[in-house]
Write an enzyme that holds these catalytic residues in place. Structure first.
Site, PDB file in Angstrom:
ATOM      1  CB  CYS A  70      -0.947   0.072   0.939  1.00  0.00           C
ATOM      2  SG  CYS A  70      -0.410   0.164   2.673  1.00  0.00           S
ATOM      3  CG  HIS A 103      14.384 -12.742  15.878  1.00  0.00           C
ATOM      4  ND1 HIS A 103      14.818 -11.482  17.266  1.00  0.00           N
ATOM      5  CD2 HIS A 103      15.332 -13.267  15.179  1.00  0.00           C
ATOM      6  CE1 HIS A 103      15.744 -11.711  16.942  1.00  0.00           C
ATOM      7  NE2 HIS A 103      16.403 -12.495  15.596  1.00  0.00           N
TER       8      HIS A 103
END
Ligand code: RB5
Length: 152
Positions: A70, A103
């Site tokens: 976007c 992570h």
């Protein structure tokens, strides 16, 4: 398991980046299918609709991945994370793309077409596709996030 399909969506603000990025990804990753989920032009549309479409496809697929674009990469990220099983992350430099995989086991990368160049977008997605999840203590934390979804 290797990545088979990457679902790619944008709103009008992301459209100008989605098209060239898709072409470069198809050339750079010939074993992966990149599925264009729209939008297909620059007429104003609402990003939550495209976030929902891509996020649901990613959540339903095995090892599913998605790219959402976007203007800022932020609205798409907020919307996609409402879908169960989605770990959408917004990346702006190589380290944030790498860490989102190592992570957070990110399954959707969100990009801001008004904030980053086409070259950087390609490098971010490349890093994100090529980086694995480290597991270990990070798995425990993702399990805690999964339980948050159940309690919400
Ligand atoms: C559209 O103008 C813009 O708000 C949208 O693309 C996105 O950046 C929202 O977070």
């Amino acid at each position: 398991m290797s990545i088979k399909t990457v679902y790619v969506g944008s709103d009008h603000a992301g459209f100008a980046l989605k098209q060239p990025l898709l072409a470069r990804l198809k050339g750079g990753f010939p074993t992966i299918e990149f599925q264009d989920c729209g939008t297909n032009g620059t007429d104003s549309v609402d990003y939550p609709n495209f976030a929902e479409k891509v996020a649901k496809l990613v959540a339903a697929a095995q090892e599913g991945r998605g790219i959402l674009i976007c203007g800022s990469g932020l609205g798409m990220c907020i919307a996609a994370n409402k879908i169960k099983g989605i770990r959408a992350t917004s990346s702006w430099n190589i380290e944030s793309a790498r860490l989102s995989r190592e992570h957070n086991d990110s399954n959707i990368i969100c990009l801001g077409a008004r904030l980053i160049s086409e070259d950087l977008a390609f490098e971010l997605v490349k890093e994100w596709l090529n980086t694995g999840f480290l597991g270990d203590r990070h798995s425990r934390r993702l399990e805690q996030i999964r339980k948050l979804e159940e309690r919400a």
